[in-house]
Scaffold this motif. Structure first.
Motif, mmCIF file in Angstrom:
data_model
loop_
_atom_site.group_PDB
_atom_site.id
_atom_site.type_symbol
_atom_site.label_atom_id
_atom_site.label_comp_id
_atom_site.label_asym_id
_atom_site.label_seq_id
_atom_site.Cartn_x
_atom_site.Cartn_y
_atom_site.Cartn_z
ATOM 1 N N ASP A 70 0.799 -1.225 0.000
ATOM 2 C CA ASP A 70 0.000 0.000 0.000
ATOM 3 C C ASP A 70 0.834 1.278 0.000
ATOM 4 O OD1 ASP A 70 -2.564 -0.721 -0.319
ATOM 5 O OD2 ASP A 70 -3.279 0.203 1.546
ATOM 6 N N TYR A 71 1.886 1.276 0.828
ATOM 7 C CA TYR A 71 2.637 2.549 0.963
ATOM 8 C C TYR A 71 3.348 2.919 -0.353
ATOM 9 C CZ TYR A 71 6.932 -0.181 1.494
ATOM 10 O OH TYR A 71 7.990 -1.023 1.264
ATOM 11 N N ASN A 103 2.091 2.239 -3.343
ATOM 12 C CA ASN A 103 1.008 2.799 -4.162
ATOM 13 C C ASN A 103 0.777 4.265 -3.824
ATOM 14 O OD1 ASN A 103 0.084 0.895 -6.012
ATOM 15 N ND2 ASN A 103 -0.955 -0.263 -4.406
ATOM 16 N N GLN A 104 0.797 4.571 -2.506
ATOM 17 C CA GLN A 104 0.612 5.952 -2.051
ATOM 18 C C GLN A 104 1.718 6.840 -2.642
ATOM 19 O OE1 GLN A 104 -1.361 5.211 1.197
ATOM 20 N NE2 GLN A 104 -2.533 7.066 0.824
ATOM 21 N N THR A 105 2.962 6.386 -2.486
ATOM 22 C CA THR A 105 4.103 7.139 -3.021
ATOM 23 C C THR A 105 3.934 7.355 -4.520
ATOM 24 O OG1 THR A 105 5.336 5.699 -1.536
ATOM 25 C CG2 THR A 105 6.609 7.307 -2.830
ATOM 26 N N ARG A 112 1.242 7.529 -6.214
ATOM 27 C CA ARG A 112 0.212 8.519 -6.524
ATOM 28 C C ARG A 112 0.794 9.933 -6.422
ATOM 29 N NH1 ARG A 112 -4.468 6.485 -3.415
ATOM 30 N NH2 ARG A 112 -3.796 4.598 -4.467
ATOM 31 N N GLU A 159 -11.126 9.478 -9.431
ATOM 32 C CA GLU A 159 -11.158 8.633 -8.240
ATOM 33 C C GLU A 159 -12.057 7.439 -8.513
ATOM 34 O OE1 GLU A 159 -9.377 9.411 -5.295
ATOM 35 O OE2 GLU A 159 -8.483 10.769 -6.776
#
Lengths: 267, 267, 267, 267
Positions: D43-44, D46-48, D50, D98
């Motif tokens: 997940d982290y 994916n966040q980065t 984005r 989104e």
């Protein structure tokens, strides 16, 4: 003084036709041995093979040494890629590999001995060089093709990953799948699978096939035209030189006629 | 004297258009018979066929004899490869083969009679000759390709033999498998199987495909360029000859003008 | 007199751009109708289609009549293959076919209407002509390939018929199987099957593939070289003409200089 | 005044080699990100991603602005297809998505960013232009091939629809099936199926394969010949110019000799 005489003698051996023929024979024999080893063989043959292999390794070591010692300037020797390659193959063959895990590595090194054939036969060396020389011309077409592959693979793995994880799981797998599509290998199976979910996905495959086929064709045509172009450039140069020569003699003629005129007018 | 007149007569027969046409017809008829024989036929047809076949063999024997006797210098006759081939086919057809084991051999010899068509039609003979003449040009590319095949097959049978004995069992089978990969025939099945054990083995297949395709392309382009090159050489020679002629007449002109000058100056 | 005026009027219609465009539109519309008919359609659409089809047939009849009547010399009209083709298609479309057995024939005739597009668009006609013109060049290569196919098929059906009746049953089926092998379509399946009985039968397949691929390549190269050769012949002719012209003016020059010399010597 | 100075400064930035190199690097980085995203990621990451994606979008926006503001005549900017393409890609990337349904669309737009590489590297732009320029030459061959496909598909779906609805259901599916046959992909399976009902249907497939292969070959040869023809035209023009020049000097010579003659005769 002694070294130089030795060098000269080694140089003579190295340039000897019989020596060269002998080396090629040993290379062919070593290639045959590699082939034979892939068959199931009785134990005593395997033993013999091991001894023969040791002999070949030794022979190659001596041969490389002769070559090296026969070189006038030692530093020149490692400037040739083929010499480096030959030395590497021979040195790596010397490493003893009893360990079963490294046995495959040892085998593979022996396989590459076959490539020494290319380094020994000038016609093959020439052919390989011309093949390698043609590669950079293709660099940009290759890059363009890679971009096409990359884009289609990115689309494919985004859209079709849910349909078949094995074929479209991530971008690398997708690129392999697309290469398969490009070779027309069971590509309809791949297409029918995605068409069951996205009926219009044939557009994806057909455009991909058209693009890659077209780029590929263009690549081939490009090479042919390049080769011919070079040829033509030479022809043109020759024609120009001939032209220039002719123009000179023409000017010569005119000068002489002018002189004649002067002679006539003077009187 | 008598022999010579006979020879002349046979030569006349042999050069006769009707005779030639008749021979070609018999060859085509014999080819059709070979085709018909592959079908399931009633017994009486088979019997008729056997008689017809005997007749054809006899006819070919006579025809070859006519050709041979019509030749001025008998020793010249067997210098042509086609004549040797024709004679061999006819003589071998004469051997009686009742034995069922050799029946297939007898059939195959009759099949090769069809090739006599090539020896009879000059255009086909020319075509085949030009095909054969193109082969040696390819010899080194073939050798290079064989080396590529050999190395990859040696690697393949060393590494993949444990995965699929049928495809990678020994070096010969591996070469056949690689040929299959080169024709893109279900090559992904072969690849996926080894990728299950060695996930990076796609590199093996892709580099192989690239190398062989590239070498193959280069071969084709090589032939095209060779043919054009030859053509161009001729063109260049013609141009040079024309040039030389022109230069001669140019020199002529200059000589004449010089004479004029001398004439003028003398007075 | 009246007929001639009519002919002139029809000729004018026939050469009219708007008329031509209209005919092409109707051909495209008729082609679309053929495509639509292959879908499952409600009854009333089918009815409408039948009426439209009748209208198109009628229109084509009128169009052909206009063409025919617009021709100055009626006998000239049927000398063009395209006119014969167009008339045939139109006349055959007129035959009413209610019978379900002949319905397919009727449909097929309508399909060939699409080919009228080729007869209407000059560029396509030119292209097709150039394609057809290239065919005879290939006649002998085709014949040679047929001979190769025939010999291999005869061998195949003699030797492999017992292994797989479906693939090698008789010579025709064998030729189809060989064509399949030539396109590399699952050819290894065919080979592995016979290799189980005759382990050396891979020689049969590999030689066949080599021979046909090589002959095929040669064919392509032959066409390219032929086209270029023609081009070059033109170039050479031009060069020769230019040369001849130059030589004439050269001779002219020499004559004039000779005259000069005579003038000088006379005095 | 201020605007112009600003424009000049932006123009300088835009032409800067470092700037260009930086843009290409960002494009490559963005391409790599697209590839990475197709893998299963924690997940982290994916966040980065984005955040990075937002940064890239922003960078591209700035870059396009710099380009636009650096243009002397603003109206000129959108005359280049590449500029329009770049702007479109950047603007569409700005739309926030989104919604999961549109997420794929957003991804695809980001994929096309990779194409910006082509617009940035002049060699690739040139290559693509030359590819596109070759297309219109092929327009009529494409049309002819489409007509062949259409006719065969119409026949196929009329006759074979009852045999296999999936392959011959309607004209579009039939065309896809025929494309498959053209690529030799399991084409014998398709053929054997229809041959079970119509034993002569192999004629349908073989004529189709011959026609399309022949048309395809002709297309390739057409391109090669076109390219060479163009080349030759240039050569011929050069030769003609040289000829003309030579003829002029020849005429000059003749004039001078005539003058000489007049001089001599006058006296």
């Amino acid at each position: 003084m002694n070294t130089r005489r030795l060098q000269a003698r080694f140089y003579k051996i190295r340039s000897n036709k019989v020596f060269e023929f002998f080396v090629v024979s040993i290379i062919i024999f070593s290639a045959l041995m590699i082939g034979v080893k892939t068959y199931q063989l009785p134990d005593y043959v395997n033993q013999t093979m091991r001894i023969l292999d040791f002999g070949i390794t030794l022979f190659f070591l001596i041969e490389i040494s002769v070559r090296f010692l026969g070189e006038k300037k030692k530093s020149q020797f490692f400037k040739s890629g083929w010499n480096i390659f030959d030395t590497l193959i021979v040195v790596l063959s010397l490493v003893p590999i009893e360990n079963s895990e490294l046995a495959i590595v040892g085998r593979l090194i022996r396989v590459f001995r076959v490539l020494r054939m290319v380094s020994m036969i000038p016609e093959l060396r020439l052919l390989l060089n011309s093949l390698l020389k043609a590669l950079p011309q293709l660099a940009y077409v290759m890059l363009l093709m890679f971009i096409i592959f990359y884009i289609y693979a990115a689309i494919g793995s985004s859209v079709f990953a849910g349909i078949n994880e094995v074929l479209w799981g991530n971008i690398s797998i997708s690129m392999l799948t697309l290469f398969r599509v490009m070779t027309f290998e069971d590509w309809t199976d791949v297409m029918y699978e995605t068409m069951a979910v996205y009926p219009l996905s044939w557009i994806y495959y057909l455009t991909f096939i058209f693009l890659t086929t077209f780029a590929f064709l263009n690549m081939i045509i490009g090479i042919v035209v390049n080769v011919l172009e070079e040829e033509r450039q030479n022809l043109r140069q020759e024609t120009k030189n001939a032209q220039a020569k002719k123009e000179v003699s023409m000017e010569d003629l005119q000068l002489q006629i002018q002189e004649l005129k002067h002679l006539l007018e003077k009187r």
